[in-house]
Design a protein around this motif. Structure first.
Motif: not given
Length: 188
Positions: A34-42
């Motif tokens: 299982w994976a979590v892709f945790f996008f954030y601005p900067a």
């Protein structure tokens, strides 16, 4: 073009920072757990470190659940290292910090802010086959909650392991689930 629930993640290859080392990561490394892709601005911003630190506080539990975390911003892996080295909050991160300076991964997931070169605040839960099971996107000023992320992952893992059952609203591990059937129509 965004990735939706039940979509397969697209191929990628990038440099990342993890536990004091630069490593290369591709979609092939993600498959199988299982994976979590945790996008954030900067990096070096305000809400982002609070979120990344919250996930870091729950990383051991996520690993026990066979979940790997991939934080992603359009910064380079070099910037991730510098942030890790200078911030106490970011310094506790043990998970993989993907560099995405080209924006390829952010665009593949459909969370690039048009004309800005920054990722939206977005979370994708991905199963071991690379299929997206959950998508969450919030506005710039709305931070995410790692406890709710854990709850969603537990529900996704439960449903994957128990075909024919579903998790109702606010379901917590160990609580009753539902088995959808004609007999339940109008009874809930």
């Amino acid at each position: 073009m965004s990735i939706n629930v039940n979509s397969k993640i697209k191929p990628f290859k990038t440099q990342a920072y993890k536990q004091g080392k630069f490593i290369e990561v591709s979609e092939q490394d993600v498959l199988g757990s299982w994976a979590v892709f945790f996008f954030y601005p900067a990096d070096f911003t305000f809400v982002c470190p609070t979120e990344l630190g919250d996930v870091a506080d729950h990383y051991e539990e996520l690993r026990r659940m066979d979940v790997e975390v991939y934080s992603v911003s359009t910064d380079t892996h070099f910037v991730h290292k510098a942030w890790h080295d200078t911030s106490d909050t970011i310094g506790k991160i043990q998970y993989t910090m993907l560099g995405d300076a080209s924006g390829a991964i952010t665009n593949n997931f459909g969370v690039m802010r048009e004309g800005m070169g920054l990722a939206d605040r977005a979370t994708f839960i991905v199963d071991p086959d690379g299929i997206v099971q959950s998508v969450e996107i919030t506005a710039e000023g709305i931070g995410r909650n790692a406890k709710e992320l854990l709850r969603k992952i537990k529900a996704a893992q439960y449903v994957a392991a128990h075909p024919g059952e579903v998790c109702p609203a606010k379901w917590e591990e160990g609580e009753l689930t539902l088995a959808p059937s004609l007999d339940l129509v109008g009874k809930i």
